[in-house]
Write a protein that holds these residues in place. Sequence first.
Motif, PDB file in Angstrom:
ATOM      1  N   UNK A   1       0.837  -1.203   0.000  1.00  0.00           N
ATOM      2  CA  UNK A   1       0.000   0.000   0.000  1.00  0.00           C
ATOM      3  C   UNK A   1       0.871   1.252   0.000  1.00  0.00           C
ATOM      4  N   UNK A   2       1.907   1.270   0.826  1.00  0.00           N
ATOM      5  CA  UNK A   2       2.796   2.438   0.893  1.00  0.00           C
ATOM      6  C   UNK A   2       3.478   2.706  -0.446  1.00  0.00           C
ATOM      7  N   UNK A   3       3.915   1.635  -1.133  1.00  0.00           N
ATOM      8  CA  UNK A   3       4.541   1.803  -2.451  1.00  0.00           C
ATOM      9  C   UNK A   3       3.529   2.351  -3.456  1.00  0.00           C
ATOM     10  N   UNK A   4       2.280   1.875  -3.378  1.00  0.00           N
ATOM     11  CA  UNK A   4       1.224   2.345  -4.272  1.00  0.00           C
ATOM     12  C   UNK A   4       0.919   3.822  -4.054  1.00  0.00           C
ATOM     13  N   UNK A   5       0.851   4.229  -2.788  1.00  0.00           N
ATOM     14  CA  UNK A   5       0.589   5.636  -2.472  1.00  0.00           C
ATOM     15  C   UNK A   5       1.733   6.505  -2.994  1.00  0.00           C
ATOM     16  N   UNK A   6       2.957   6.051  -2.781  1.00  0.00           N
ATOM     17  CA  UNK A   6       4.126   6.807  -3.241  1.00  0.00           C
ATOM     18  C   UNK A   6       4.124   6.931  -4.771  1.00  0.00           C
ATOM     19  N   UNK A   7       3.770   5.850  -5.472  1.00  0.00           N
ATOM     20  CA  UNK A   7       3.689   5.893  -6.935  1.00  0.00           C
ATOM     21  C   UNK A   7       2.631   6.902  -7.377  1.00  0.00           C
ATOM     22  N   UNK A   8       1.463   6.852  -6.756  1.00  0.00           N
ATOM     23  CA  UNK A   8       0.388   7.781  -7.130  1.00  0.00           C
ATOM     24  C   UNK A   8       0.796   9.231  -6.914  1.00  0.00           C
ATOM     25  N   UNK A   9       1.443   9.507  -5.793  1.00  0.00           N
ATOM     26  CA  UNK A   9       1.876  10.880  -5.525  1.00  0.00           C
ATOM     27  C   UNK A   9       2.974  11.319  -6.485  1.00  0.00           C
ATOM     28  N   UNK A  10       3.855  10.392  -6.854  1.00  0.00           N
ATOM     29  CA  UNK A  10       4.903  10.693  -7.837  1.00  0.00           C
ATOM     30  C   UNK A  10       4.273  11.046  -9.180  1.00  0.00           C
ATOM     31  N   UNK A  11       3.277  10.270  -9.591  1.00  0.00           N
ATOM     32  CA  UNK A  11       2.587  10.517 -10.855  1.00  0.00           C
ATOM     33  C   UNK A  11       1.860  11.858 -10.802  1.00  0.00           C
ATOM     34  N   UNK A  12       1.160  12.132  -9.697  1.00  0.00           N
ATOM     35  CA  UNK A  12       0.475  13.421  -9.556  1.00  0.00           C
ATOM     36  C   UNK A  12       1.456  14.581  -9.644  1.00  0.00           C
ATOM     37  N   UNK A  13       2.609  14.426  -8.998  1.00  0.00           N
ATOM     38  CA  UNK A  13       3.632  15.477  -9.017  1.00  0.00           C
ATOM     39  C   UNK A  13       4.072  15.770 -10.450  1.00  0.00           C
ATOM     40  N   UNK A  14       4.160  14.719 -11.272  1.00  0.00           N
ATOM     41  CA  UNK A  14       4.593  14.877 -12.668  1.00  0.00           C
ATOM     42  C   UNK A  14       3.548  15.575 -13.530  1.00  0.00           C
ATOM     43  N   UNK A  15       2.258  15.309 -13.288  1.00  0.00           N
ATOM     44  CA  UNK A  15       1.229  15.792 -14.212  1.00  0.00           C
ATOM     45  C   UNK A  15       0.482  17.032 -13.740  1.00  0.00           C
ATOM     46  N   UNK A  16       0.558  17.366 -12.471  1.00  0.00           N
ATOM     47  CA  UNK A  16      -0.171  18.538 -11.978  1.00  0.00           C
ATOM     48  C   UNK A  16       0.511  19.828 -12.417  1.00  0.00           C
ATOM     49  N   UNK A  17      -0.300  20.805 -12.804  1.00  0.00           N
ATOM     50  CA  UNK A  17       0.245  22.089 -13.231  1.00  0.00           C
ATOM     51  C   UNK A  17       0.762  22.891 -12.050  1.00  0.00           C
ATOM     52  N   UNK A  18       0.024  22.868 -10.936  1.00  0.00           N
ATOM     53  CA  UNK A  18       0.496  23.589  -9.750  1.00  0.00           C
ATOM     54  C   UNK A  18       1.332  22.646  -8.888  1.00  0.00           C
ATOM     55  N   UNK A  19       2.112  23.206  -7.986  1.00  0.00           N
ATOM     56  CA  UNK A  19       2.971  22.409  -7.112  1.00  0.00           C
ATOM     57  C   UNK A  19       2.099  21.537  -6.198  1.00  0.00           C
ATOM     58  N   UNK A  20       2.431  20.265  -6.146  1.00  0.00           N
ATOM     59  CA  UNK A  20       1.649  19.326  -5.339  1.00  0.00           C
ATOM     60  C   UNK A  20       1.896  19.583  -3.852  1.00  0.00           C
ATOM     61  N   UNK A  21       0.821  19.599  -3.071  1.00  0.00           N
ATOM     62  CA  UNK A  21       0.937  19.755  -1.617  1.00  0.00           C
ATOM     63  C   UNK A  21      -0.282  19.124  -0.956  1.00  0.00           C
ATOM     64  N   UNK A  22      -0.246  18.991   0.327  1.00  0.00           N
ATOM     65  CA  UNK A  22      -1.362  18.381   1.051  1.00  0.00           C
ATOM     66  C   UNK A  22      -2.599  19.275   1.044  1.00  0.00           C
ATOM     67  N   UNK A  23      -2.447  20.521   0.569  1.00  0.00           N
ATOM     68  CA  UNK A  23      -3.611  21.410   0.517  1.00  0.00           C
ATOM     69  C   UNK A  23      -4.378  21.293  -0.798  1.00  0.00           C
ATOM     70  N   UNK A  24      -3.764  20.690  -1.842  1.00  0.00           N
ATOM     71  CA  UNK A  24      -4.472  20.588  -3.118  1.00  0.00           C
ATOM     72  C   UNK A  24      -4.703  19.149  -3.582  1.00  0.00           C
ATOM     73  N   UNK A  25      -4.435  18.170  -2.726  1.00  0.00           N
ATOM     74  CA  UNK A  25      -4.752  16.774  -3.042  1.00  0.00           C
ATOM     75  C   UNK A  25      -5.326  16.098  -1.797  1.00  0.00           C
ATOM     76  N   UNK A  26      -5.999  14.994  -2.024  1.00  0.00           N
ATOM     77  CA  UNK A  26      -6.453  14.119  -0.947  1.00  0.00           C
ATOM     78  C   UNK A  26      -6.052  12.707  -1.312  1.00  0.00           C
TER      79      UNK A  26
END
Length: 177
Positions: free
Chosen positions: A125-150
């Motif tokens: 699960x931890x590896x999956x969460x890390x992969x998802x956040x890595x992917x989000x970081x790559x594709x999001x236009x604004x800087x990824x943070x805990x205030x703009x994702x859940x």
Amino acid sequence: SSGINAEYGGCAMSGLIADSRILIDHARVEAQNHWFTFNEKMSVESVTQSVSNLALSFGEYDRNSMSRPFGVAILMAGIDENGESVLLHMDPSGTYLKYGAKAIGAGSEGAQATLEEQYHKSMSLDEGIKLCLTVLKQVMEEKISSTNIEVGVCRKEAGSKFHLMKKDNIDDILKTL
């Protein structure tokens, strides 16, 4: 993000949020009716099938038909009757499919390509969460943070419930990326 039944699943959506609320309200009512009628939880796939039936009823000529299709893609996640995790994607047409990992929304093409390359069923699960956040970081236009994702989590362990991760936990993972 919006939970169907905090006991066993949740969902994420992309598109017209007003449309998603109609579909999620429908899912909640169906799950509650199932509970009251059969005294058992409705499976994630059955809830998704019910929402899909509503979306597919577009264009049927009766009083309850909609004037246009729902403009929303939905991911439903949960634990099935066998204790296995399940992820279902319903597109705006109402068609749904089961996935191991799925991206929706802006930037989903690039995100999905990365998920297909890097995701594997044996991930923790931890590896999956890390992969998802890595992917989000790559594709999001604004800087990824805990205030703009859940981040929603469904664990297989008995007694676990669907929950959203705390912002501090998300920040801790983001610092490692």
